[in-house]
Design a protein around this motif. Sequence first.
Motif, PDB file in Angstrom:
ATOM      1  N   GLY A  23       0.814  -1.209   0.000  1.00 51.39           N
ATOM      2  CA  GLY A  23       0.000   0.000   0.000  1.00 51.39           C
ATOM      3  C   GLY A  23       0.844   1.253   0.000  1.00 51.39           C
ATOM      4  N   LYS A  24       1.956   1.228   0.699  1.00 50.22           N
ATOM      5  CA  LYS A  24       2.849   2.381   0.721  1.00 50.22           C
ATOM      6  C   LYS A  24       3.540   2.555  -0.625  1.00 50.22           C
ATOM      7  CE  LYS A  24       6.658   4.362   3.387  1.00 50.22           C
ATOM      8  NZ  LYS A  24       7.591   4.153   4.534  1.00 50.22           N
ATOM      9  N   TYR A  25       3.834   1.440  -1.301  1.00 50.64           N
ATOM     10  CA  TYR A  25       4.501   1.504  -2.617  1.00 50.64           C
ATOM     11  C   TYR A  25       3.527   1.948  -3.703  1.00 50.64           C
ATOM     12  CZ  TYR A  25       6.969  -0.107  -6.802  1.00 50.64           C
ATOM     13  OH  TYR A  25       7.575  -0.185  -8.035  1.00 50.64           O
ATOM     14  N   ASN A  26       2.298   1.416  -3.660  1.00 48.95           N
ATOM     15  CA  ASN A  26       1.249   1.780  -4.625  1.00 48.95           C
ATOM     16  C   ASN A  26       0.076   2.407  -3.871  1.00 48.95           C
ATOM     17  OD1 ASN A  26       2.291   0.974  -7.153  1.00 48.95           O
ATOM     18  ND2 ASN A  26       1.797  -1.177  -6.753  1.00 48.95           N
ATOM     19  N   PRO A  27       0.151   3.685  -3.503  1.00 43.27           N
ATOM     20  CA  PRO A  27      -0.926   4.299  -2.704  1.00 43.27           C
ATOM     21  C   PRO A  27      -2.295   4.204  -3.358  1.00 43.27           C
ATOM     22  CG  PRO A  27       1.016   5.721  -2.803  1.00 43.27           C
ATOM     23  CD  PRO A  27       1.244   4.626  -3.799  1.00 43.27           C
ATOM     24  N   GLY A  28      -2.349   4.212  -4.680  1.00 43.40           N
ATOM     25  CA  GLY A  28      -3.638   4.135  -5.372  1.00 43.40           C
ATOM     26  C   GLY A  28      -4.004   2.736  -5.801  1.00 43.40           C
ATOM     27  N   GLY A  29      -3.228   1.749  -5.355  1.00 40.45           N
ATOM     28  CA  GLY A  29      -3.467   0.371  -5.773  1.00 40.45           C
ATOM     29  C   GLY A  29      -4.565  -0.309  -4.976  1.00 40.45           C
ATOM     30  N   PHE A  30      -4.830  -1.561  -5.298  1.00 40.67           N
ATOM     31  CA  PHE A  30      -5.936  -2.318  -4.717  1.00 40.67           C
ATOM     32  C   PHE A  30      -5.544  -3.011  -3.407  1.00 40.67           C
ATOM     33  CE2 PHE A  30      -8.718  -6.193  -4.750  1.00 40.67           C
ATOM     34  CZ  PHE A  30      -9.922  -5.527  -4.584  1.00 40.67           C
ATOM     35  N   PHE A  31      -4.243  -3.269  -3.194  1.00 42.10           N
ATOM     36  CA  PHE A  31      -3.802  -4.067  -2.052  1.00 42.10           C
ATOM     37  C   PHE A  31      -3.075  -3.208  -1.022  1.00 42.10           C
ATOM     38  CE2 PHE A  31      -3.527  -6.599  -5.962  1.00 42.10           C
ATOM     39  CZ  PHE A  31      -4.486  -7.557  -5.695  1.00 42.10           C
ATOM     40  N   PRO A  32      -3.623  -3.060   0.185  1.00 41.26           N
ATOM     41  CA  PRO A  32      -2.904  -2.312   1.228  1.00 41.26           C
ATOM     42  C   PRO A  32      -1.644  -3.042   1.670  1.00 41.26           C
ATOM     43  CG  PRO A  32      -4.860  -3.379   2.135  1.00 41.26           C
ATOM     44  CD  PRO A  32      -4.933  -3.552   0.648  1.00 41.26           C
ATOM     45  N   TYR A  33      -1.665  -4.369   1.615  1.00 39.33           N
ATOM     46  CA  TYR A  33      -0.468  -5.180   1.842  1.00 39.33           C
ATOM     47  C   TYR A  33      -0.712  -6.552   1.231  1.00 39.33           C
ATOM     48  CZ  TYR A  33      -3.008  -7.435   5.704  1.00 39.33           C
ATOM     49  OH  TYR A  33      -3.924  -8.117   6.454  1.00 39.33           O
ATOM     50  N   VAL A  34       0.359  -7.299   1.040  1.00 39.04           N
ATOM     51  CA  VAL A  34       0.271  -8.652   0.489  1.00 39.04           C
ATOM     52  C   VAL A  34       0.971  -9.609   1.444  1.00 39.04           C
ATOM     53  CG1 VAL A  34       1.080 -10.194  -1.349  1.00 39.04           C
ATOM     54  CG2 VAL A  34       0.107  -7.962  -1.933  1.00 39.04           C
ATOM     55  N   SER A  35       0.313 -10.740   1.754  1.00 36.69           N
ATOM     56  CA  SER A  35       0.907 -11.777   2.596  1.00 36.69           C
ATOM     57  C   SER A  35       1.023 -13.068   1.788  1.00 36.69           C
ATOM     58  CB  SER A  35       0.060 -12.039   3.844  1.00 36.69           C
ATOM     59  OG  SER A  35       0.105 -10.943   4.727  1.00 36.69           O
ATOM     60  N   ILE A  36       2.196 -13.660   1.791  1.00 31.76           N
ATOM     61  CA  ILE A  36       2.421 -14.948   1.141  1.00 31.76           C
ATOM     62  C   ILE A  36       2.717 -15.967   2.235  1.00 31.76           C
ATOM     63  CG2 ILE A  36       3.847 -16.257  -0.470  1.00 31.76           C
ATOM     64  CD1 ILE A  36       4.435 -13.654  -1.926  1.00 31.76           C
ATOM     65  N   VAL A  37       1.860 -16.972   2.376  1.00 30.51           N
ATOM     66  CA  VAL A  37       1.994 -17.992   3.423  1.00 30.51           C
ATOM     67  C   VAL A  37       2.443 -19.301   2.773  1.00 30.51           C
ATOM     68  CG1 VAL A  37       0.812 -19.251   5.261  1.00 30.51           C
ATOM     69  CG2 VAL A  37       0.166 -16.874   4.757  1.00 30.51           C
ATOM     70  N   PHE A  38       3.449 -19.949   3.346  1.00 33.02           N
ATOM     71  CA  PHE A  38       3.952 -21.203   2.790  1.00 33.02           C
ATOM     72  C   PHE A  38       4.465 -22.092   3.923  1.00 33.02           C
ATOM     73  CE2 PHE A  38       7.173 -17.954   2.792  1.00 33.02           C
ATOM     74  CZ  PHE A  38       8.317 -18.569   3.262  1.00 33.02           C
ATOM     75  N   GLU A  39       4.550 -23.393   3.642  1.00 32.86           N
ATOM     76  CA  GLU A  39       4.955 -24.366   4.659  1.00 32.86           C
ATOM     77  C   GLU A  39       6.265 -25.041   4.271  1.00 32.86           C
ATOM     78  OE1 GLU A  39       3.184 -28.170   7.206  1.00 32.86           O
ATOM     79  OE2 GLU A  39       2.080 -27.399   5.472  1.00 32.86           O
ATOM     80  N   ILE A  40       7.168 -25.167   5.244  1.00 32.21           N
ATOM     81  CA  ILE A  40       8.431 -25.883   5.065  1.00 32.21           C
ATOM     82  C   ILE A  40       8.346 -27.168   5.874  1.00 32.21           C
ATOM     83  CG2 ILE A  40      10.924 -25.814   5.463  1.00 32.21           C
ATOM     84  CD1 ILE A  40      10.778 -22.779   5.094  1.00 32.21           C
ATOM     85  N   LYS A  41       8.451 -28.292   5.198  1.00 24.12           N
ATOM     86  CA  LYS A  41       8.307 -29.579   5.845  1.00 24.12           C
ATOM     87  C   LYS A  41       9.642 -30.057   6.424  1.00 24.12           C
ATOM     88  CE  LYS A  41       4.547 -30.740   2.688  1.00 24.12           C
ATOM     89  NZ  LYS A  41       3.524 -30.405   3.666  1.00 24.12           N
ATOM     90  N   GLU A  42       9.578 -31.082   7.270  1.00 21.56           N
ATOM     91  CA  GLU A  42      10.773 -31.588   7.947  1.00 21.56           C
ATOM     92  C   GLU A  42      11.809 -32.105   6.960  1.00 21.56           C
ATOM     93  OE1 GLU A  42       9.826 -34.420  10.938  1.00 21.56           O
ATOM     94  OE2 GLU A  42       8.657 -33.013  12.172  1.00 21.56           O
ATOM     95  N   THR A  43      11.367 -32.577   5.809  1.00 26.29           N
ATOM     96  CA  THR A  43      12.296 -33.094   4.797  1.00 26.29           C
ATOM     97  C   THR A  43      12.923 -31.988   3.964  1.00 26.29           C
ATOM     98  OG1 THR A  43      10.451 -33.385   3.244  1.00 26.29           O
ATOM     99  CG2 THR A  43      11.066 -35.280   4.618  1.00 26.29           C
ATOM    100  N   GLN A  44      12.537 -30.729   4.200  1.00 24.96           N
ATOM    101  CA  GLN A  44      13.008 -29.622   3.363  1.00 24.96           C
ATOM    102  C   GLN A  44      13.871 -28.622   4.129  1.00 24.96           C
ATOM    103  OE1 GLN A  44       8.962 -28.363   2.264  1.00 24.96           O
ATOM    104  NE2 GLN A  44       9.412 -28.982   0.165  1.00 24.96           N
ATOM    105  N   THR A  45      14.252 -28.932   5.351  1.00 22.33           N
ATOM    106  CA  THR A  45      14.905 -27.933   6.207  1.00 22.33           C
ATOM    107  C   THR A  45      16.283 -27.500   5.711  1.00 22.33           C
ATOM    108  OG1 THR A  45      15.774 -29.690   7.625  1.00 22.33           O
ATOM    109  CG2 THR A  45      13.665 -28.690   8.258  1.00 22.33           C
ATOM    110  N   LEU A  46      16.917 -28.299   4.846  1.00 22.77           N
ATOM    111  CA  LEU A  46      18.241 -27.947   4.330  1.00 22.77           C
ATOM    112  C   LEU A  46      18.155 -27.255   2.968  1.00 22.77           C
ATOM    113  CD1 LEU A  46      20.287 -31.152   5.263  1.00 22.77           C
ATOM    114  CD2 LEU A  46      20.106 -29.007   6.536  1.00 22.77           C
ATOM    115  N   GLU A  47      16.947 -27.079   2.449  1.00 21.80           N
ATOM    116  CA  GLU A  47      16.772 -26.456   1.143  1.00 21.80           C
ATOM    117  C   GLU A  47      16.731 -24.935   1.264  1.00 21.80           C
ATOM    118  OE1 GLU A  47      13.420 -28.115  -0.911  1.00 21.80           O
ATOM    119  OE2 GLU A  47      13.868 -30.158  -0.232  1.00 21.80           O
ATOM    120  N   HIS A  48      16.842 -24.270   0.095  1.00 20.98           N
ATOM    121  CA  HIS A  48      16.692 -22.810   0.062  1.00 20.98           C
ATOM    122  C   HIS A  48      15.329 -22.461  -0.521  1.00 20.98           C
ATOM    123  CE1 HIS A  48      17.910 -18.616  -0.116  1.00 20.98           C
ATOM    124  NE2 HIS A  48      17.262 -18.565  -1.270  1.00 20.98           N
TER     125      HIS A  48
END
Length: 298
Positions: free
Chosen positions: A255-280
């Motif tokens: 929202g601060k970057y695009n004051p006239g835009g549609f999204f006041p903020y964006v959240s991206i939620v994701f899960e890291i599983k036990e088999t992926q802890t060494l990955e990037h």
Amino acid sequence: MEEIKVDEKEVLACCGSTQFAKQMAMASPFPSLDHAISIAKDIWFNKVDIIGCLEAFAAHPQIGESPSSHTTSAQWSKGEQSTALATATDAGLQNRYSNRPILELEIASQEQMKVTELRLRKLFSTKMKADSARSRYSSVVASKAEKERVGIIGQHLTATSEGFPAKAPQVQARTRPPITTHVLDVSKGCPAAGIEVRLEMWEGSQPHPSFGETDMGRWVLEGSSTTDRDGRSGQLMSIVDALVPGVYRINFNTGKYNPGGFFPYVSIVFEIKETQTLEHFHVPLLLSPFSFSTYRGS
């Protein structure tokens, strides 16, 4: 194994970016190929800007074009193109055709690193063979009288070493945080600088938040930063070998970057599983005032 030293000219044969070549030469010598590749990825993804990326892309002859010189890079390109033409499919081309230019830039950056890694392996293999040949020659000149005895001992050691199991591969230490992001403004076709970014991890009685429920835990701040002129975030968390498995989210103050835009903020939620802890996990945001998308990069 002795450390391997590379200069800018040799690195330019692996990647046509002068920024990349200079920083790799400065980081040389390398104790191993794996260490060199780890440093190369850190430089390419975190320190080379868009101008450097475009310079690397331009160094490749177009598919089907004959190399204009007999340099190492030109000969490598010829072999790589032969493989690419043999394995290319119409379906793959059709899937890529509709991509936006900014997404193609990100994909091209990933593919460039694959080519660079392949060429670094070729370069190191050549240099190691040359060093080995020089070492053998010096040994023979220094002690001709010992030649037969050294040969017998060498054969014995070779035969003995074959009886031992191979050492387990060592996990290379990280050179960047295991979770990173960057923001591209697809409406302008350029990186989005100055966006505030926060990385959080879910902590609660349940392993991850349930859809529609808000009283089962809380989000704990891991770190925050602001995107630079290349759209890359700063360090959002400590550089650790293994991640804590769980659910994470990255919040962007759009929202601060695009004051006239549609999204006041964006959240991206994701899960890291036990088999992926060494990955990037590289989780970029492709943003416009009225839409956004994301994907998992590397």
